[in-house]
Scaffold this motif. Structure first.
Motif, PDB file in Angstrom:
ATOM      1  N   ALA A  58       0.789  -1.235   0.000  1.00 38.83           N
ATOM      2  CA  ALA A  58       0.000   0.000   0.000  1.00 38.83           C
ATOM      3  C   ALA A  58       0.822   1.287   0.000  1.00 38.83           C
ATOM      4  N   PRO A  59       1.909   1.416   0.772  1.00 44.98           N
ATOM      5  CA  PRO A  59       2.657   2.675   0.721  1.00 44.98           C
ATOM      6  C   PRO A  59       3.176   3.007  -0.675  1.00 44.98           C
ATOM      7  N   PHE A  60       3.542   1.991  -1.431  1.00 38.26           N
ATOM      8  CA  PHE A  60       4.028   2.236  -2.787  1.00 38.26           C
ATOM      9  C   PHE A  60       2.875   2.611  -3.714  1.00 38.26           C
ATOM     10  N   VAL A  61       1.733   1.983  -3.530  1.00 37.78           N
ATOM     11  CA  VAL A  61       0.556   2.276  -4.367  1.00 37.78           C
ATOM     12  C   VAL A  61       0.059   3.684  -4.083  1.00 37.78           C
ATOM     13  N   TRP A  62      -0.089   4.041  -2.802  1.00 41.01           N
ATOM     14  CA  TRP A  62      -0.624   5.367  -2.470  1.00 41.01           C
ATOM     15  C   TRP A  62       0.342   6.456  -2.885  1.00 41.01           C
ATOM     16  N   ASP A  63       1.651   6.210  -2.810  1.00 42.04           N
ATOM     17  CA  ASP A  63       2.612   7.210  -3.260  1.00 42.04           C
ATOM     18  C   ASP A  63       2.475   7.427  -4.764  1.00 42.04           C
ATOM     19  N   ALA A  64       2.262   6.357  -5.515  1.00 47.19           N
ATOM     20  CA  ALA A  64       2.098   6.487  -6.964  1.00 47.19           C
ATOM     21  C   ALA A  64       0.810   7.236  -7.303  1.00 47.19           C
ATOM     22  N   VAL A  65      -0.256   7.003  -6.530  1.00 48.96           N
ATOM     23  CA  VAL A  65      -1.528   7.678  -6.790  1.00 48.96           C
ATOM     24  C   VAL A  65      -1.425   9.156  -6.447  1.00 48.96           C
ATOM     25  N   LEU A 126      -3.239  -0.576  13.906  1.00 52.38           N
ATOM     26  CA  LEU A 126      -3.352   0.099  12.606  1.00 52.38           C
ATOM     27  C   LEU A 126      -4.419   1.194  12.626  1.00 52.38           C
ATOM     28  N   VAL A 127      -5.472   0.995  13.408  1.00 59.23           N
ATOM     29  CA  VAL A 127      -6.513   2.021  13.507  1.00 59.23           C
ATOM     30  C   VAL A 127      -5.972   3.256  14.223  1.00 59.23           C
ATOM     31  N   VAL A 128      -5.105   3.055  15.204  1.00 64.04           N
ATOM     32  CA  VAL A 128      -4.567   4.158  16.003  1.00 64.04           C
ATOM     33  C   VAL A 128      -3.368   4.828  15.328  1.00 64.04           C
ATOM     34  N   ALA A 129      -2.568   4.082  14.606  1.00 60.72           N
ATOM     35  CA  ALA A 129      -1.295   4.573  14.063  1.00 60.72           C
ATOM     36  C   ALA A 129      -1.410   5.828  13.201  1.00 60.72           C
ATOM     37  N   PRO A 130      -2.413   6.001  12.335  1.00 61.60           N
ATOM     38  CA  PRO A 130      -2.459   7.225  11.521  1.00 61.60           C
ATOM     39  C   PRO A 130      -2.625   8.504  12.353  1.00 61.60           C
ATOM     40  N   PHE A 131      -3.136   8.365  13.568  1.00 63.95           N
ATOM     41  CA  PHE A 131      -3.277   9.529  14.429  1.00 63.95           C
ATOM     42  C   PHE A 131      -1.962   9.876  15.125  1.00 63.95           C
ATOM     43  N   ILE A 132      -1.043   8.907  15.171  1.00 65.26           N
ATOM     44  CA  ILE A 132       0.255   9.125  15.816  1.00 65.26           C
ATOM     45  C   ILE A 132       1.300   9.547  14.787  1.00 65.26           C
ATOM     46  N   TYR A 133       1.335   8.842  13.651  1.00 69.43           N
ATOM     47  CA  TYR A 133       2.306   9.137  12.598  1.00 69.43           C
ATOM     48  C   TYR A 133       1.644   9.945  11.495  1.00 69.43           C
ATOM     49  N   ASP A 134       2.417  10.806  10.873  1.00 71.04           N
ATOM     50  CA  ASP A 134       1.899  11.555   9.724  1.00 71.04           C
ATOM     51  C   ASP A 134       1.736  10.615   8.545  1.00 71.04           C
ATOM     52  N   THR A 135       0.664  10.818   7.795  1.00 67.90           N
ATOM     53  CA  THR A 135       0.437  10.011   6.599  1.00 67.90           C
ATOM     54  C   THR A 135       0.655  10.883   5.373  1.00 67.90           C
ATOM     55  N   ALA A 136       0.981  10.235   4.269  1.00 73.30           N
ATOM     56  CA  ALA A 136       1.273  10.959   3.036  1.00 73.30           C
ATOM     57  C   ALA A 136       0.024  11.572   2.424  1.00 73.30           C
ATOM     58  N   SER A 137      -1.111  10.955   2.650  1.00 72.77           N
ATOM     59  CA  SER A 137      -2.341  11.443   2.038  1.00 72.77           C
ATOM     60  C   SER A 137      -3.541  10.958   2.834  1.00 72.77           C
ATOM     61  N   ALA A 138      -4.690  11.495   2.469  1.00 68.85           N
ATOM     62  CA  ALA A 138      -5.937  11.032   3.090  1.00 68.85           C
ATOM     63  C   ALA A 138      -6.208   9.575   2.718  1.00 68.85           C
ATOM     64  N   LEU A 139      -5.767   9.171   1.527  1.00 71.32           N
ATOM     65  CA  LEU A 139      -5.956   7.773   1.117  1.00 71.32           C
ATOM     66  C   LEU A 139      -5.217   6.816   2.048  1.00 71.32           C
ATOM     67  N   SER A 140      -3.975   7.114   2.349  1.00 67.62           N
ATOM     68  CA  SER A 140      -3.221   6.222   3.231  1.00 67.62           C
ATOM     69  C   SER A 140      -3.743   6.291   4.664  1.00 67.62           C
ATOM     70  N   PHE A 141      -4.229   7.461   5.081  1.00 68.04           N
ATOM     71  CA  PHE A 141      -4.833   7.605   6.414  1.00 68.04           C
ATOM     72  C   PHE A 141      -6.040   6.684   6.547  1.00 68.04           C
ATOM     73  N   TRP A 142      -6.972   6.775   5.603  1.00 70.18           N
ATOM     74  CA  TRP A 142      -8.184   5.945   5.673  1.00 70.18           C
ATOM     75  C   TRP A 142      -7.904   4.483   5.365  1.00 70.18           C
ATOM     76  N   ASN A 143      -6.895   4.235   4.548  1.00 66.78           N
ATOM     77  CA  ASN A 143      -6.501   2.845   4.280  1.00 66.78           C
ATOM     78  C   ASN A 143      -6.113   2.146   5.577  1.00 66.78           C
ATOM     79  N   ASP A 144      -5.297   2.799   6.396  1.00 63.76           N
ATOM     80  CA  ASP A 144      -4.876   2.195   7.659  1.00 63.76           C
ATOM     81  C   ASP A 144      -6.061   1.956   8.583  1.00 63.76           C
ATOM     82  N   ILE A 145      -6.970   2.904   8.654  1.00 62.28           N
ATOM     83  CA  ILE A 145      -8.119   2.759   9.554  1.00 62.28           C
ATOM     84  C   ILE A 145      -9.041   1.637   9.089  1.00 62.28           C
TER      85      ILE A 145
END
Length: 173
Positions: A58-65, A126-145
């Motif tokens: 997913a990190p590679f896919v979301w970065d490409a998107v 994984l549900v909590v991690a996007p609130f602790i670490y910065d995400t590259a985009s809203a897609l990766s934020f919601w993907n983790d949740i």
């Protein structure tokens, strides 16, 4: 000399013990405790394997998107941010642990409650991690949740079915 040892491997005991019966009773009891003839939890564990593999990619896919190019400023442009690393490491752990439970269920063994519990905890992380670490985009934020919630729900179901299988087989034994 009188041969009264029921477990010595020969069937001509003077006391009337039959080694095959003694061994089979013991083995049947052990096998009954791990019995899972319906392969309960197999497909939910398999889905968790796929979700874990998705987290690795997913990190590679979301970065490409988001960036339009996987080699852009995101993942390979400098040091990786914490969240993509978190996704890849947690995804690998989920995939390996869920694959273990899939293997057990496919071989008609009871799913490990401990392993399924660890997978559920990783899903909740994984549900909590996007609130602790910065995400590259809203897609990766919601993907983790969303993926974290799905992993936790599926692992929770595996815990439920594994406990049900253990109780049923222990009562039958």
């Amino acid at each position: 000399m009188v041969d009264n040892d029921p477990y010595d491997g020969d069937d001509d005991d003077d006391a009337g013990f039959d080694d095959d019966v003694a061994d089979s009773d013991y083995n049947d009891y052990d096998e009954a405790l791990d019995e899972n003839p319906d392969e309960e939890g197999k497909w939910t564990a398999g889905l968790n394997v796929l979700l874990g593999l998705w987290l690795i990619v997913a990190p590679f896919v979301w970065d490409a998107v988001v960036a339009g190019d996987i080699w852009a400023d995101g993942v390979f442009g400098g040091a990786l941010a914490a969240n993509p690393w978190n996704d890849m490491v947690v995804g690998a752990a989920i995939a390996v642990l869920a694959a273990y439970n899939f293997y057990r269920a496919a071989n008609e063994e009871a799913i490990s409650v401990g392993v399924a519990s660890l997978v559920a905890l990783l899903g909740l992380w994984l549900v909590v991690a996007p609130f602790i670490y910065d995400t590259a985009s809203a897609l990766s934020f919601w993907n983790d949740i969303v993926v974290g919630a799905l992993v936790a729900i599926l692992a929770g179901y595996n815990i439920y079915t594994a406990r049900d299988v253990e109780e049923t087989t222990a009562a039958e034994a």
